[in-house]
Design a protein around this motif. Structure first.
Motif, PDB file in Angstrom:
ATOM      1  N   UNK B 115       6.513  -1.882  10.205  1.00  0.00           N
ATOM      2  CA  UNK B 115       7.631  -2.005   9.265  1.00  0.00           C
ATOM      3  C   UNK B 115       7.102  -2.566   7.952  1.00  0.00           C
ATOM      4  N   UNK B 116       7.329  -1.855   6.836  1.00  0.00           N
ATOM      5  CA  UNK B 116       6.830  -2.295   5.543  1.00  0.00           C
ATOM      6  C   UNK B 116       7.940  -2.213   4.501  1.00  0.00           C
ATOM      7  N   UNK B 117       7.951  -3.205   3.586  1.00  0.00           N
ATOM      8  CA  UNK B 117       8.940  -3.185   2.506  1.00  0.00           C
ATOM      9  C   UNK B 117       8.668  -1.960   1.629  1.00  0.00           C
ATOM     10  N   UNK B 118       9.736  -1.251   1.278  1.00  0.00           N
ATOM     11  CA  UNK B 118       9.572  -0.042   0.474  1.00  0.00           C
ATOM     12  C   UNK B 118      10.868   0.263  -0.261  1.00  0.00           C
ATOM     13  N   UNK B 119      10.802   0.353  -1.595  1.00  0.00           N
ATOM     14  CA  UNK B 119      11.979   0.751  -2.387  1.00  0.00           C
ATOM     15  C   UNK B 119      13.219  -0.088  -2.090  1.00  0.00           C
ATOM     16  N   UNK B 120      13.036  -1.372  -1.936  1.00  0.00           N
ATOM     17  CA  UNK B 120      14.190  -2.235  -1.683  1.00  0.00           C
ATOM     18  C   UNK B 120      14.686  -2.193  -0.248  1.00  0.00           C
ATOM     19  N   UNK B 121      14.063  -1.376   0.583  1.00  0.00           N
ATOM     20  CA  UNK B 121      14.444  -1.322   1.995  1.00  0.00           C
ATOM     21  C   UNK B 121      13.204  -1.447   2.864  1.00  0.00           C
ATOM     22  N   UNK B 122      13.213  -0.778   3.998  1.00  0.00           N
ATOM     23  CA  UNK B 122      12.083  -0.844   4.923  1.00  0.00           C
ATOM     24  C   UNK B 122      11.638   0.557   5.304  1.00  0.00           C
ATOM     25  N   UNK B 123      10.331   0.761   5.253  1.00  0.00           N
ATOM     26  CA  UNK B 123       9.775   2.004   5.787  1.00  0.00           C
ATOM     27  C   UNK B 123       9.207   1.700   7.173  1.00  0.00           C
ATOM     28  N   UNK B 124       9.760   2.350   8.183  1.00  0.00           N
ATOM     29  CA  UNK B 124       9.308   2.140   9.559  1.00  0.00           C
ATOM     30  C   UNK B 124       8.469   3.334   9.984  1.00  0.00           C
ATOM     31  N   UNK B 125       7.309   3.061  10.566  1.00  0.00           N
ATOM     32  CA  UNK B 125       6.439   4.131  11.070  1.00  0.00           C
ATOM     33  C   UNK B 125       6.286   3.944  12.574  1.00  0.00           C
ATOM     34  N   UNK B 126       6.687   4.971  13.323  1.00  0.00           N
ATOM     35  CA  UNK B 126       6.616   4.925  14.780  1.00  0.00           C
ATOM     36  C   UNK B 126       5.579   5.932  15.239  1.00  0.00           C
ATOM     37  N   UNK B 127       4.570   5.465  15.962  1.00  0.00           N
ATOM     38  CA  UNK B 127       3.541   6.365  16.468  1.00  0.00           C
ATOM     39  C   UNK B 127       3.520   6.252  17.994  1.00  0.00           C
ATOM     40  N   UNK B 128       3.690   7.369  18.671  1.00  0.00           N
ATOM     41  CA  UNK B 128       3.633   7.388  20.134  1.00  0.00           C
ATOM     42  C   UNK B 128       2.579   8.377  20.588  1.00  0.00           C
TER      43      UNK B 128
END
Lengths: 116, 161
Positions: B115-128
């Protein structure tokens, strides 16, 4: 070989061209069902449902086994699903999860007022 | 549309999904840190999840079960590997017996959530990542019923006039 593929495609499309058969297939893909349990869900005779099951079985979409007096049908997921589509299915699951997270977070704004 | 990017790696059997949420990183972290929130998002309404144990620390375990529309329960567990609160964690996700002991006969997937801060929100990256095509098939068969129905929906789409 190509002729066999065409025959299989014919059987597949014939099997899936019927709404009840698609519905039966959906149910047995989710888990094994007895033919009588399947029949209970439709306004048609047990024999008619049995015929639908037989068409799906000939198309290779479902497999049947006997358990005492019961006939149990399960969907052959591998027949319906290509290896390449599996990640797509998983993606579908994830899209559902992500939209639920989105809804959960969006609900905060409506509960914030109660906290003050 | 919160999902911004999806990639399928057929060679490594890895699914990567990137989503953007309109909330700070800490808020997204809470979804995973709070078992009551996690169970609300993990399973679809038709297949609700119940989180039993929840220890989101390195070496910790999370156990859950999902209940099918027919009332059957499918148990699973997470074995937490690394935790970087609030920016992500890695874990193995496997199937369990009814008493939540891992079922080694069934596949285990490796997961990385960031989870990373991005554009005032959060960018979540899910890798399975899945160990084999058979494993992927089993995962989809074992309670991920949305998957089976999407397979048939693809056929429906093909047949739609």
């Amino acid at each position: 070989m190509a002729e066999d593929d065409e025959d299989r495609a014919d059987a597949l499309f014939h099997a899936l061209a019927d709404r009840t058969r698609r519905d039966i297939l959906r149910r047995v893909l989710a888990g094994e069902h007895s033919v009588s349990a399947l029949a209970a869900g439709y306004e048609m005779s047990f024999a008619a449902v049995q015929k639908h099951v037989a068409v799906l079985e000939r198309a290779g979409l479902i497999t049947k086994r006997r358990n005492g007096r019961e006939q149990l049908a399960s969907g052959d997921v591998a027949a319906v699903r290509s290896v390449g589509s599996m990640l797509t299915e998983l993606e579908h699951v994830w899209r559902g999860r992500i939209s639920r997270i989105d809804e959960l977070i969006a609900a905060d704004d409506t509960t914030d007022n109660e906290e003050s | 549309m919160p999902v911004t990017d999806v990639s399928h790696d057929m060679d490594t059997l890895t699914l990567t999904i990137v989503a953007e949420f309109a909330a700070p990183v800490e808020r997204v972290w809470q979804v995973y840190a709070d078992p009551r929130q996690l169970e609300r998002v993990w399973g679809p309404p038709s297949y609700p999840a119940t989180v039993v144990d929840h220890d989101l620390r390195p070496g910790g375990r999370m156990t859950y079960y999902m209940t099918s529309p027919e009332g059957e329960k499918y148990a699973g567990y997470w074995e937490i590997a690394t935790v970087d609160e609030p920016t992500g964690f890695t874990f193995d996700d496997g199937f369990a017996h009814e008493d939540f002991t891992p079922n080694p006969a069934l596949p285990v997937s490796h997961n990385e959530y960031r989870f990373a801060a991005h554009d005032g929100g959060t960018r979540a990256t899910y890798v399975g990542t899945y160990p084999s095509a058979d494993a992927l098939q089993t995962v989809l068969d074992m309670g991920v019923v949305e998957g089976a129905s999407s397979a048939i929906n693809q056929i429906d789409a093909l047949l739609a006039p």
